[in-house]
Design an enzyme around this catalytic site. Structure first.
Site, PDB file in Angstrom:
ATOM      1  N   ASP A   1      66.261  36.867  32.047  1.00  0.00           N
ATOM      2  CA  ASP A   1      66.041  36.184  30.339  1.00  0.00           C
ATOM      3  C   ASP A   1      64.801  36.194  30.199  1.00  0.00           C
ATOM      4  O   ASP A   1      63.443  34.780  30.679  1.00  0.00           O
ATOM      5  CB  ASP A   1      67.039  34.912  30.170  1.00  0.00           C
ATOM      6  CG  ASP A   1      67.329  34.416  28.795  1.00  0.00           C
ATOM      7  OD1 ASP A   1      67.888  35.865  28.217  1.00  0.00           O
ATOM      8  OD2 ASP A   1      67.645  33.793  28.520  1.00  0.00           O
ATOM      9  N   SER A   2      64.623  36.298  28.940  1.00  0.00           N
ATOM     10  CA  SER A   2      63.160  35.983  28.860  1.00  0.00           C
ATOM     11  C   SER A   2      62.585  35.838  27.188  1.00  0.00           C
ATOM     12  O   SER A   2      63.716  36.161  26.277  1.00  0.00           O
ATOM     13  CB  SER A   2      61.938  37.230  29.304  1.00  0.00           C
ATOM     14  OG  SER A   2      62.254  38.461  28.605  1.00  0.00           O
TER      15      SER A   2
HETATM   16  P1  IMP Z   1      65.665  40.036  27.237  1.00  0.00           P
HETATM   17  O1  IMP Z   1      65.114  39.276  28.511  1.00  0.00           O
HETATM   18  O2  IMP Z   1      65.543  41.748  28.080  1.00  0.00           O
HETATM   19  O3  IMP Z   1      66.955  39.494  27.121  1.00  0.00           O
HETATM   20  O4  IMP Z   1      64.242  40.284  26.161  1.00  0.00           O
HETATM   21  C1  IMP Z   1      64.019  38.834  25.520  1.00  0.00           C
HETATM   22  C2  IMP Z   1      62.921  39.683  24.104  1.00  0.00           C
HETATM   23  O5  IMP Z   1      62.569  38.371  24.237  1.00  0.00           O
HETATM   24  C3  IMP Z   1      62.220  41.365  24.046  1.00  0.00           C
HETATM   25  O6  IMP Z   1      63.186  41.814  23.299  1.00  0.00           O
HETATM   26  C4  IMP Z   1      61.513  40.165  23.264  1.00  0.00           C
HETATM   27  O7  IMP Z   1      61.896  40.146  21.894  1.00  0.00           O
HETATM   28  C5  IMP Z   1      61.058  39.210  23.693  1.00  0.00           C
HETATM   29  N1  IMP Z   1      60.120  39.537  24.913  1.00  0.00           N
HETATM   30  C6  IMP Z   1      60.219  38.935  26.286  1.00  0.00           C
HETATM   31  N2  IMP Z   1      58.888  38.920  27.125  1.00  0.00           N
HETATM   32  C7  IMP Z   1      58.366  40.400  25.973  1.00  0.00           C
HETATM   33  C8  IMP Z   1      56.585  40.836  26.186  1.00  0.00           C
HETATM   34  O8  IMP Z   1      56.211  40.894  26.837  1.00  0.00           O
HETATM   35  N3  IMP Z   1      56.229  40.733  24.948  1.00  0.00           N
HETATM   36  C9  IMP Z   1      56.992  41.324  24.479  1.00  0.00           C
HETATM   37  N4  IMP Z   1      57.561  40.792  24.022  1.00  0.00           N
HETATM   38  C10 IMP Z   1      59.021  40.075  24.772  1.00  0.00           C
END
Ligand code: IMP
Length: 192
Positions: A69-70
């Site tokens: 998750d990020s």
């Molecule tokens: P998930 O970790 O796939 O749930 O994504 C989390 C959301 O955080 C993404 O859809 C982006 O909006 C944002 N995000 C996470 N990492 C990055 C990155 O490296 N660059 C830009 N946006 C990011």
């Protein structure tokens, strides 16, 4: 046979994990083979949400499970969008979202921001590997590389936005790159 399930159907993510795990002898599975992850991310932190995703699969698959998750935290906006980064300003594309954030940040002098990535791994225990990239919100969107909030995130290391970096430059300093490095160190130690 060493099997790993990646709790994602996102082919870019799965490809990255395959590049790390296959040289260590793992057979990598992902949700495209089965079904998409349907779990409510009710955690208060990136680590909790990554664990929730991993745990939802651990009961189904008898193998190591990895989930991540990020997101982006902006200090002057009470650390928003934070754990809601993917769903923040739903209905707008990222070009529009980034313009809205720049507008919200127009008069802010504290421009500090960070990207955070938590990777959860469950084997016979639960592990969380976390990486952080510190930076600031730029005054204008720049660069076509990367994705999401990259064009408005100014890196400390290069004085360029993430959107202006090559993927190799970004991976060396990124939240995801750092968390992945910790994951790799753990797996290498485990396989000794
Ligand atoms: P998930 O970790 O796939 O749930 O994504 C989390 C959301 O955080 C993404 O859809 C982006 O909006 C944002 N995000 C996470 N990492 C990055 C990155 O490296 N660059 C830009 N946006 C990011």
């Amino acid at each position: 046979m060493k099997d790993v399930m990646i709790a994602s159907g996102n082919s870019n993510k799965v490809k990255e994990y395959k590049e790390i795990l296959e040289p260590l002898g793992y057979v990598v599975h992902d949700l495209k083979e089965t079904k998409h992850l349907q779990v409510e991310e009710t955690g208060a932190t990136f680590g909790e949400n990554a664990l929730i995703k991993a745990e939802s699969l651990k009961d189904i698959y008898d193998m190591i499970v990895i989930a991540d998750d990020s997101g982006l935290e902006i200090e002057a906006l009470d650390n928003q969008p934070g754990i809601h980064s993917a769903r923040f300003l739903e209905g707008y594309d990222y070009k529009q979202k980034n313009q809205i954030i720049l507008e919200l940040m127009k008069d802010k002098t504290n421009r500090k921001a960070r990207f955070v990535c938590a990777i959860a791994l469950i084997d016979d225990q639960r592990h969380i590997f976390e990486g952080v990239m510190e930076g600031s919100i730029a005054y204008e969107a720049k660069g076509e590389n990367g994705f999401g909030y990259d064009p408005i995130f100014m890196t400390k290391e290069y004085g360029l936005t993430n959107g202006q970096l090559t993927s190799q430059q970004k991976n060396e300093i990124s939240h995801r790159g750092k968390a992945t490095k910790l994951l790799l160190e753990y797996l290498k130690g485990k396989n000794k």
